[in-house]
Design an enzyme around this catalytic site. Structure first.
Site, PDB file in Angstrom:
ATOM      1  N   LYS A 131       0.847  -1.214   0.000  1.00  0.00           N
ATOM      2  CA  LYS A 131       0.000   0.000   0.000  1.00  0.00           C
ATOM      3  C   LYS A 131       0.872   1.249   0.000  1.00  0.00           C
ATOM      4  O   LYS A 131       0.649   2.178  -0.776  1.00  0.00           O
ATOM      5  CB  LYS A 131      -0.906  -0.038   1.233  1.00  0.00           C
ATOM      6  CG  LYS A 131      -1.761   1.184   1.407  1.00  0.00           C
ATOM      7  CD  LYS A 131      -2.811   0.952   2.482  1.00  0.00           C
ATOM      8  CE  LYS A 131      -3.528   2.246   2.834  1.00  0.00           C
ATOM      9  NZ  LYS A 131      -2.909   2.938   3.980  1.00  0.00           N
ATOM     10  N   TYR A 171      -2.801 -23.846   9.124  1.00  0.00           N
ATOM     11  CA  TYR A 171      -2.338 -23.474   7.777  1.00  0.00           C
ATOM     12  C   TYR A 171      -3.525 -23.075   6.900  1.00  0.00           C
ATOM     13  O   TYR A 171      -3.559 -21.996   6.324  1.00  0.00           O
ATOM     14  CB  TYR A 171      -1.600 -24.669   7.175  1.00  0.00           C
ATOM     15  CG  TYR A 171      -0.905 -24.399   5.861  1.00  0.00           C
ATOM     16  CD1 TYR A 171       0.199 -23.567   5.794  1.00  0.00           C
ATOM     17  CD2 TYR A 171      -1.336 -25.018   4.684  1.00  0.00           C
ATOM     18  CE1 TYR A 171       0.860 -23.337   4.587  1.00  0.00           C
ATOM     19  CE2 TYR A 171      -0.678 -24.803   3.475  1.00  0.00           C
ATOM     20  CZ  TYR A 171       0.418 -23.966   3.435  1.00  0.00           C
ATOM     21  OH  TYR A 171       1.076 -23.755   2.239  1.00  0.00           O
TER      22      TYR A 171
END
Ligand code: UDP
Length: 347
Positions: A131, A171
């Site tokens: 960003k 996970y």
């Protein structure tokens, strides 16, 4: 052929197959850059004259995977845990590739917290960097977001069948959260994110030791040592194995094309085989007389896994090109050479 030659030829092949797709003059940050896939990406990008910033804390990555790049002028190594904040104030960054995560199911027992952090906090930090620099971000997600799929071959539109509290939850759910975070940054901040759902990939530089080993390097090292090949369960569960050069080409294509903002794409090889068949093929290719031994199944082990790659074929103009036997022969050759010069893992 030496292990170095196997990798060099693989990198040549990827660069050739990428053709006009080049990151020349771009600065690319690769988290997990010393890992299996990350280090291949570093090699290809350095070859293409990109500037590479490789970030890794050697949790499961290895210094030896990038040692040959350390003095290259286009390569910067930063030893850092991606789940901790880090700022790149002085550099321009064009692309962030977030690969950092342990990926072996055997590690899910031992490092579940680090796995969750790398894929949630780590993804958040990678998105923050993207960003700030107005960079494109590629998140490497996984076929594990589908859990134990009811639709096989599995398309991207399938929402998954995951056990959040099972051993694989750390996970699977962290990758799912990572995907959601990428989409949130796209929707709220207009970030150009892309999500790759990587299916089982194998090849040189995969670890074989201890809890880091996935099925292919484990079977290969067992076969080369004429030790029993350890099949978990009845071996009838399936996987579809993609050779590393095909996978890396697919990932770089997904990071490169301009019009793929917000796309989620399966990258893998749809050639589905059982784990028992894999054991037999590896035993033959390695010229081994290992016996095949059966052990209790892994909890929540998906019964079948195979990608539907229609989307990758269309949007990335990509398809896997390396057959299983050829890829396994290269990998066996690589392991044979590495073991003949083995001086111990660097950590
Ligand atoms: N497997 C096995 N023996 C091993 C390691 C793995 O039979 O020594 C099986 C495992 O149970 C799974 C498949 O091989 O069904 C692939 O395992 P891997 O660890 O590569 O990762 P997964 O595809 O499950 O994420």
């Amino acid at each position: 052929m030496s292990s170095k030659d196997v990798v060099r030829e693989g990198v040549d092949e990827i660069v050739r197959n990428l053709g006009e797709i080049s990151f020349e003059d771009q600065t690319v940050l690769i988290t997990g850059g010393a890992g299996f896939l990350g280090s291949w990406i570093c090699d290809v990008l350095v070859r293409q004259n990109a500037s590479v910033i490789c970030l890794d804390n050697f949790a499961s990555g290895l210094e030896s995977n990038v040692a040959h790049l350390m003095n290259h002028e286009n390569f910067t190594f930063v030893r850092h845990d991606v789940s901790q904040p880090i700022y790149f104030d002085d550099e321009r960054i064009d692309v962030v590739m977030h690969l950092a995560s342990r990926a072996s199911p055997l590690e899910f027992n031992k490092f579940p917290i680090q796995i969750i952090k790398a894929n949630t906090l780590g993804t958040w930090i990678a998105l923050g960097i993207a960003k700030k620099h107005n960079a494109r971000l590629l998140f490497t997600s996984t076929s594990e977001v589908y859990g134990n799929p009811e639709i096989v071959p599995t398309p991207e539109t399938y929402n998954g069948n995951v056990n959040p509290v099972g051993i694989r939850g750390c996970y699977d759910e962290a990758k799912r959260a990572g995907e959601a975070m990428c989409m949130a940054y796209m929707r709220q901040h207009g970030l150009d994110v892309r999500i790759a759902r990587i299916f089982n990939t194998y090849g040189p530089r995969m670890r074989a030791d201890g809890v880091y080993g996935r099925v292919v390097p484990r079977f290969i090292t067992q076969a080369l040592n004429n030790e029993p090949i350890t099949v978990f369960g009845d071996g009838k569960q399936t996987r579809s194995f993609c050779y590393v050069t095909d996978q890396v080409e697919g990932l770089l294509r997904l990071a490169w094309f301009d019009d793929l903002r917000g796309e989620v794409i399966n990258i893998g090889n749809p050639n589905e085989i059982t784990v028992l068949e894999l054991a037999e093929i590896i035993r033959r290719i390695a010229n081994s007389n290992s016996e095949i031994k059966f052990y209790p199944p892994m909890p929540d082990d998906p019964k079948r896994r195979c990608p539907d790659i229609t989307k990758a074929k269309t949007l990335l103009r990509w398809r896997p090109k390396v057959g299983l036997e050829d890829g396994l022969r290269n990998t066996v050759e690589w392991f044979r050479d590495v073991f003949s010069n083995f001086t111990g893992y660097s950590k």
